[in-house]
Design a protein around this motif. Structure first.
Motif, PDB file in Angstrom:
ATOM      1  N   UNK A   1       0.838  -1.208   0.000  1.00  0.00           N
ATOM      2  CA  UNK A   1       0.000   0.000   0.000  1.00  0.00           C
ATOM      3  C   UNK A   1       0.872   1.256   0.000  1.00  0.00           C
ATOM      4  N   UNK A   2       0.874   1.985  -1.103  1.00  0.00           N
ATOM      5  CA  UNK A   2       1.683   3.205  -1.213  1.00  0.00           C
ATOM      6  C   UNK A   2       0.892   4.440  -0.800  1.00  0.00           C
ATOM      7  N   UNK A   3       1.620   5.448  -0.359  1.00  0.00           N
ATOM      8  CA  UNK A   3       1.009   6.713   0.032  1.00  0.00           C
ATOM      9  C   UNK A   3       0.680   7.518  -1.230  1.00  0.00           C
ATOM     10  N   UNK A   4      -0.251   6.991  -2.008  1.00  0.00           N
ATOM     11  CA  UNK A   4      -0.550   7.546  -3.333  1.00  0.00           C
ATOM     12  C   UNK A   4      -1.257   8.889  -3.251  1.00  0.00           C
ATOM     13  N   UNK A   5      -2.293   8.975  -2.420  1.00  0.00           N
ATOM     14  CA  UNK A   5      -3.089  10.190  -2.369  1.00  0.00           C
ATOM     15  C   UNK A   5      -2.356  11.376  -1.789  1.00  0.00           C
TER      16      UNK A   5
ATOM     17  N   UNK B   1     -19.760  18.157   0.053  1.00  0.00           N
ATOM     18  CA  UNK B   1     -19.809  17.396   1.310  1.00  0.00           C
ATOM     19  C   UNK B   1     -18.763  16.288   1.324  1.00  0.00           C
ATOM     20  N   UNK B   2     -18.726  15.476   0.266  1.00  0.00           N
ATOM     21  CA  UNK B   2     -17.752  14.377   0.206  1.00  0.00           C
ATOM     22  C   UNK B   2     -16.329  14.902   0.097  1.00  0.00           C
ATOM     23  N   UNK B   3     -16.159  16.032  -0.604  1.00  0.00           N
ATOM     24  CA  UNK B   3     -14.835  16.624  -0.734  1.00  0.00           C
ATOM     25  C   UNK B   3     -14.295  17.102   0.613  1.00  0.00           C
ATOM     26  N   UNK B   4     -15.140  17.763   1.392  1.00  0.00           N
ATOM     27  CA  UNK B   4     -14.729  18.259   2.710  1.00  0.00           C
ATOM     28  C   UNK B   4     -14.414  17.104   3.656  1.00  0.00           C
ATOM     29  N   UNK B   5     -15.272  16.084   3.624  1.00  0.00           N
ATOM     30  CA  UNK B   5     -15.090  14.940   4.514  1.00  0.00           C
ATOM     31  C   UNK B   5     -13.852  14.137   4.133  1.00  0.00           C
ATOM     32  N   UNK B   6     -13.663  13.907   2.844  1.00  0.00           N
ATOM     33  CA  UNK B   6     -12.518  13.099   2.386  1.00  0.00           C
ATOM     34  C   UNK B   6     -11.190  13.809   2.601  1.00  0.00           C
ATOM     35  N   UNK B   7     -11.207  15.146   2.576  1.00  0.00           N
ATOM     36  CA  UNK B   7      -9.968  15.904   2.752  1.00  0.00           C
ATOM     37  C   UNK B   7      -9.355  15.702   4.132  1.00  0.00           C
ATOM     38  N   UNK B   8     -10.180  15.261   5.082  1.00  0.00           N
ATOM     39  CA  UNK B   8      -9.681  15.072   6.452  1.00  0.00           C
ATOM     40  C   UNK B   8      -9.057  13.704   6.681  1.00  0.00           C
ATOM     41  N   UNK B   9      -9.200  12.784   5.728  1.00  0.00           N
ATOM     42  CA  UNK B   9      -8.765  11.397   5.942  1.00  0.00           C
ATOM     43  C   UNK B   9      -7.260  11.288   6.183  1.00  0.00           C
ATOM     44  N   UNK B  10      -6.458  11.755   5.244  1.00  0.00           N
ATOM     45  CA  UNK B  10      -5.003  11.606   5.371  1.00  0.00           C
ATOM     46  C   UNK B  10      -4.404  12.407   6.523  1.00  0.00           C
ATOM     47  N   UNK B  11      -4.762  13.700   6.680  1.00  0.00           N
ATOM     48  CA  UNK B  11      -4.207  14.442   7.824  1.00  0.00           C
ATOM     49  C   UNK B  11      -4.539  13.810   9.170  1.00  0.00           C
ATOM     50  N   UNK B  12      -5.794  13.381   9.332  1.00  0.00           N
ATOM     51  CA  UNK B  12      -6.195  12.752  10.593  1.00  0.00           C
ATOM     52  C   UNK B  12      -5.435  11.446  10.819  1.00  0.00           C
ATOM     53  N   UNK B  13      -5.237  10.681   9.747  1.00  0.00           N
ATOM     54  CA  UNK B  13      -4.518   9.408   9.873  1.00  0.00           C
ATOM     55  C   UNK B  13      -3.065   9.634  10.275  1.00  0.00           C
ATOM     56  N   UNK B  14      -2.432  10.666   9.721  1.00  0.00           N
ATOM     57  CA  UNK B  14      -1.039  10.959  10.062  1.00  0.00           C
ATOM     58  C   UNK B  14      -0.908  11.435  11.504  1.00  0.00           C
ATOM     59  N   UNK B  15      -1.842  12.269  11.951  1.00  0.00           N
ATOM     60  CA  UNK B  15      -1.862  12.695  13.359  1.00  0.00           C
ATOM     61  C   UNK B  15      -2.092  11.485  14.255  1.00  0.00           C
ATOM     62  N   UNK B  16      -2.944  10.576  13.803  1.00  0.00           N
ATOM     63  CA  UNK B  16      -3.256   9.360  14.557  1.00  0.00           C
ATOM     64  C   UNK B  16      -1.999   8.501  14.745  1.00  0.00           C
ATOM     65  N   UNK B  17      -1.169   8.405  13.713  1.00  0.00           N
ATOM     66  CA  UNK B  17       0.088   7.653  13.814  1.00  0.00           C
ATOM     67  C   UNK B  17       1.008   8.309  14.838  1.00  0.00           C
ATOM     68  N   UNK B  18       1.087   9.636  14.798  1.00  0.00           N
ATOM     69  CA  UNK B  18       1.888  10.362  15.780  1.00  0.00           C
ATOM     70  C   UNK B  18       1.409  10.130  17.196  1.00  0.00           C
ATOM     71  N   UNK B  19       0.092  10.107  17.378  1.00  0.00           N
ATOM     72  CA  UNK B  19      -0.487   9.820  18.699  1.00  0.00           C
ATOM     73  C   UNK B  19      -0.076   8.429  19.170  1.00  0.00           C
TER      74      UNK B  19
END
Length: 308
Positions: A100-104, A192-210
């Protein structure tokens, strides 16, 4: 060029790490934030990627086979190679980690800088391969292996029922139907989907840091080197063989994009799955972080080899 794509990734992981170390967010925040990503943000991203790309652009069989088959081969080879004492769910998550590559978050801006707007189609196709297909395979294996039914038929029935209720499965299927039928979504739905989807990668990266910040064990996982070698060297090398010697009927840009995308560090998806299924996530988080660091050198070297 590569540094510009990597710095924001490091910054978001570091932010999560600092927040954890300063006890601003408790350890439970990792699983809660991950649930938001898996059940809301990531399905929205999958839906958006499929619905916003015309079907005639998505239909690229040569590129699909040339880029996706190496992922599948490596995935199942690693699944069989791992020790049988490791739970099958953990093995499947390890497999998606090296495929799984960090494509997006990294591939889209990087390919745009290197190849220009023509690279959008191969990037989107690779996102669909990784997010939709690799996720679906891993979800199916994990769900089935965690079923406690003594009967294989009953366990399989339960697995299918669970998958059909999972938004990570429903979202891309619904998006594909809409794309094939040529249905145009209303602008409020798109926003709506654009706003919601835009949060996926940043939240996931913060989650890894946590997760890293709350983890007391600082030792490297014994399988870390194996995963790094498979992800950063074996996958792009196998992809190069497929696109240059087997599925050759595609533009040079598509061939180079396929190899570059395969050479990217591991994306955040495997970590989300590890937390979702309450599996061991030390190895996944370490692979994501260390592969991102090493990719500064490996991806830069690859771009130089392309003469770009």
């Amino acid at each position: 060029m590569v540094l510009n794509a990597v710095i924001p990734i490091f910054a978001l992981i570091l932010l999560g790490f600092i927040v954890a170390r300063r006890h601003i967010l408790p350890p439970e925040a990792t699983s809660h934030l991950n649930l938001y990503i898996v059940w809301l943000a990531l399905p929205a991203l999958m839906f958006q990627v499929v619905t916003t790309t015309p079907w005639d652009e998505l239909y690229q069989p040569e590129f699909f086979l040339g880029a996706f088959l190496p992922m599948l081969i490596l995935y199942f080879a690693y699944l069989l190679w791992q020790k049988k004492s490791v739970h099958r769910s953990d093995r499947s998550i390890n497999c998606v980690t090296i495929s799984y590559s960090n494509t997006g978050y990294m591939g889209l801006p990087l390919c745009g800088l290197i190849f220009g707007p023509e690279s959008t189609t191969p990037v989107v196709l690779t996102m669909i391969m990784t997010i939709c297909f690799l996720f679906a395979i891993t979800l199916a294996i994990s769900e089935f292996s965690l079923q406690e039914e003594p009967s294989v038929a009953k366990a399989l029935k339960k697995t299918i029922a669970t998958l059909l209720r999972n938004p990570l499965v429903i979202a891309p299927i619904l998006g594909l139907v809409i794309s094939i039928l040529g249905i145009s979504l209303p602008k409020p739905v798109q926003q709506f989907t654009s706003m919601l989807s835009a949060s996926a990668s940043p939240c996931a990266l913060v989650c890894i840091g946590l997760f890293i910040g709350h983890t007391k064990n600082k030792k490297f996982h014994p399988e870390l080197f194996t995963q790094l070698w498979l992800k950063l060297l074996a996958l792009p090398a196998l992809t190069a063989i497929f696109v240059f010697f087997i599925f050759t009927d595609m533009p040079l840009l598509y061939k180079q994009a396929a190899i570059l995308l395969a050479a990217l560090p591991t994306g955040t998806g495997p970590f989300m799955l590890a937390v979702l299924f309450k599996r061991e996530s030390d190895l996944t988080s370490q692979t994501i972080f260390i592969s991102t660091v090493i990719s500064l050198a490996t991806v830069s070297a690859l771009v130089m080899m392309f003469g770009l």
